[in-house]
Design a protein around this motif. Structure first.
Motif, PDB file in Angstrom:
ATOM      1  N   ILE A  62       0.857  -1.193   0.000  1.00 45.92           N
ATOM      2  CA  ILE A  62       0.000   0.000   0.000  1.00 45.92           C
ATOM      3  C   ILE A  62       0.889   1.237   0.000  1.00 45.92           C
ATOM      4  CG2 ILE A  62      -1.786   1.286   1.226  1.00 45.92           C
ATOM      5  CD1 ILE A  62      -2.687  -1.342   2.468  1.00 45.92           C
ATOM      6  N   GLU A  63       0.699   2.098  -0.991  1.00 50.14           N
ATOM      7  CA  GLU A  63       1.487   3.326  -1.084  1.00 50.14           C
ATOM      8  C   GLU A  63       0.725   4.486  -0.439  1.00 50.14           C
ATOM      9  OE1 GLU A  63       2.953   4.231  -4.954  1.00 50.14           O
ATOM     10  OE2 GLU A  63       3.223   2.107  -5.477  1.00 50.14           O
ATOM     11  N   THR A  64       1.466   5.359   0.177  1.00 50.93           N
ATOM     12  CA  THR A  64       0.908   6.583   0.758  1.00 50.93           C
ATOM     13  C   THR A  64       1.398   7.769  -0.055  1.00 50.93           C
ATOM     14  OG1 THR A  64       0.919   5.576   2.966  1.00 50.93           O
ATOM     15  CG2 THR A  64       0.721   7.967   2.849  1.00 50.93           C
ATOM     16  N   VAL A  65       0.444   8.510  -0.629  1.00 48.73           N
ATOM     17  CA  VAL A  65       0.783   9.621  -1.532  1.00 48.73           C
ATOM     18  C   VAL A  65       0.069  10.880  -1.064  1.00 48.73           C
ATOM     19  CG1 VAL A  65       0.747  10.437  -3.913  1.00 48.73           C
ATOM     20  CG2 VAL A  65       1.001   7.977  -3.439  1.00 48.73           C
ATOM     21  N   GLU A  66       0.750  12.005  -1.163  1.00 47.75           N
ATOM     22  CA  GLU A  66       0.152  13.288  -0.788  1.00 47.75           C
ATOM     23  C   GLU A  66      -0.211  14.048  -2.054  1.00 47.75           C
ATOM     24  OE1 GLU A  66       1.803  17.161   1.500  1.00 47.75           O
ATOM     25  OE2 GLU A  66       1.914  15.299   2.672  1.00 47.75           O
ATOM     26  N   ASN A  67      -1.473  14.490  -2.154  1.00 48.13           N
ATOM     27  CA  ASN A  67      -1.908  15.206  -3.356  1.00 48.13           C
ATOM     28  C   ASN A  67      -1.553  16.689  -3.282  1.00 48.13           C
ATOM     29  OD1 ASN A  67      -3.803  16.402  -1.666  1.00 48.13           O
ATOM     30  ND2 ASN A  67      -5.459  15.008  -2.274  1.00 48.13           N
ATOM     31  N   LEU A  68      -1.969  17.437  -4.285  1.00 42.16           N
ATOM     32  CA  LEU A  68      -1.602  18.849  -4.365  1.00 42.16           C
ATOM     33  C   LEU A  68      -2.199  19.665  -3.219  1.00 42.16           C
ATOM     34  CD1 LEU A  68      -2.020  19.403  -8.222  1.00 42.16           C
ATOM     35  CD2 LEU A  68       0.100  19.109  -6.918  1.00 42.16           C
ATOM     36  N   GLU A  69      -3.332  19.222  -2.676  1.00 38.12           N
ATOM     37  CA  GLU A  69      -3.960  19.939  -1.575  1.00 38.12           C
ATOM     38  C   GLU A  69      -3.355  19.558  -0.223  1.00 38.12           C
ATOM     39  OE1 GLU A  69      -5.797  18.365  -3.917  1.00 38.12           O
ATOM     40  OE2 GLU A  69      -6.228  20.213  -5.043  1.00 38.12           O
ATOM     41  N   GLY A  70      -2.366  18.677  -0.246  1.00 38.81           N
ATOM     42  CA  GLY A  70      -1.742  18.243   0.996  1.00 38.81           C
ATOM     43  C   GLY A  70      -2.484  17.138   1.721  1.00 38.81           C
ATOM     44  N   GLU A  71      -3.502  16.565   1.051  1.00 36.85           N
ATOM     45  CA  GLU A  71      -4.282  15.497   1.670  1.00 36.85           C
ATOM     46  C   GLU A  71      -3.612  14.156   1.368  1.00 36.85           C
ATOM     47  OE1 GLU A  71      -9.047  14.484   2.066  1.00 36.85           O
ATOM     48  OE2 GLU A  71      -8.235  15.085   0.132  1.00 36.85           O
ATOM     49  N   THR A  72      -3.548  13.284   2.362  1.00 35.17           N
ATOM     50  CA  THR A  72      -2.910  11.971   2.201  1.00 35.17           C
ATOM     51  C   THR A  72      -3.871  11.001   1.537  1.00 35.17           C
ATOM     52  OG1 THR A  72      -1.569  12.312   4.181  1.00 35.17           O
ATOM     53  CG2 THR A  72      -1.795  10.055   3.398  1.00 35.17           C
TER      54      THR A  72
END
Length: 318
Positions: A62-72
């Motif tokens: 499972i990968e954890t990625v942060e989007n442009l809005e800073g939401e995980t």
């Protein structure tokens, strides 16, 4: 409860595998019914974190990625969670076919047969198993009659502590034991559990036929390190008397005690219907000798003789 959790984990895994972009906690909560039923955000967060850890422990990447809005966000890429093609030669296929037959008399028969069918569907050569015929020359069997086998097998797999009642060979009544199970081993036709006894703060080996009542799981993590499988097998063998560096001298009634005769390094007749045997002396030999009752007399060493006498007295008084 176990079925509900399994369904929740499956739904979470499908969501993470089926998405092309990372999904936030908010989106996952709205997609999975069990998360929608969580009482509040705190309950949902605890549930989600446990489920995520459980899936990772099962092998899901499972990968954890942060989007442009800073939401995980979270996702499980298919290329990272795809197993390579199964490729087995004839000898490997034969070994797997033979291993599957071992469990035909146990509750694992269905799982073993199902796994074999999936491997054959994936290209495992069916004709490569020389033992597949009905009248095979090699028909291995490991009988499993103890009710404790299945719950202990699952506890070993899932690394869950257990509690059960255990009656030692020299005890009149069973005693409660808290154990962190490591592995199950079959030795001389009997099943043994090797694990860490919390009350005694030491490794112990338990014969499944002496476990009474139900095996109950307990929450929490292991407190002791789990040794590798080779070390566990050596522990079981040493506990039951295998691989011992010392020797014991016993007298055995003629025509009795064939398992003892099979382990003897020397045998000679002494007359009056008795034979004298030299056998390996390791931990647990006293308990094994007691099982043969009046057919066995310990000549030496003195500490083994004393242990056997103490056990027999305890059984007689019980």
């Amino acid at each position: 409860m176990a079925i509900a959790k399994a369904e929740r984990l499956m739904n979470l895994a499908l969501c993470l595998l089926g998405t092309r972009r990372p999904l936030s906690k908010r989106e996952l909560r709205g997609s999975i019914e069990a998360y929608l039923e969580a009482g509040n955000d705190e309950s949902f967060n605890r549930m989600f974190e446990r489920d995520k850890d459980d899936l990772r422990e099962l092998g899901l990447v499972i990968e954890t990625v942060e989007n442009l809005e800073g939401e995980t966000g979270y996702l499980a890429r298919r290329d990272s969670n795809r197993l390579p093609p199964v490729s087995l030669d004839a000898e490997e296929a034969a070994a797997l076919g033979l291993a599957a037959k071992v469990w035909q008399q146990a509750r694992l028969a269905g799982a073993a047969s199902g796994a074999l069918q999936k491997l054959r569907a994936g290209g495992m050569p069916e004709a490569g198993d020389p033992y597949e015929g009905q009248h095979s020359a090699i028909e291995p069997r490991i009988p499993v009659h103890e009710a404790a086998f299945e719950p202990l097998m699952l506890a070993c797999r899932d690394r869950r502590p257990v509690v059960f009642e255990y009656r030692k060979s020299n005890a009149a009544r069973p005693e409660p034991r808290q154990v962190e199970p490591w592995a199950l081993e079959c030795w001389r036709g009997h099943w043994y559990l090797a694990g860490y006894d919390r009350d005694r703060a030491a490794e112990r080996v338990f014969r499944l036929s002496r476990i009474t009542g139900k095996v109950r799981s307990r929450a929490g993590k292991y407190t002791a390190d789990v040794p590798d499988v080779v070390t566990v097998r050596e522990t079981v063998a040493a506990w039951a008397g295998e691989g011992a560096e010392r020797s014991a001298l016993i007298r055995l009634r003629s025509g009795a005690g064939y398992p003892l005769r099979a382990k003897a390094t020397a045998v000679r007749e002494v007359g009056d219907g008795w034979d004298e045997l030299e056998i390996p002396y390791g931990h647990g030999l006293d308990a094994w000798l007691v099982e043969f009752g009046p057919d066995v007399v310990v000549v030496g060493p003195a500490d083994l003789r004393a242990d056997v006498v103490d056990r027999l007295r305890a059984v007689a008084q019980g």
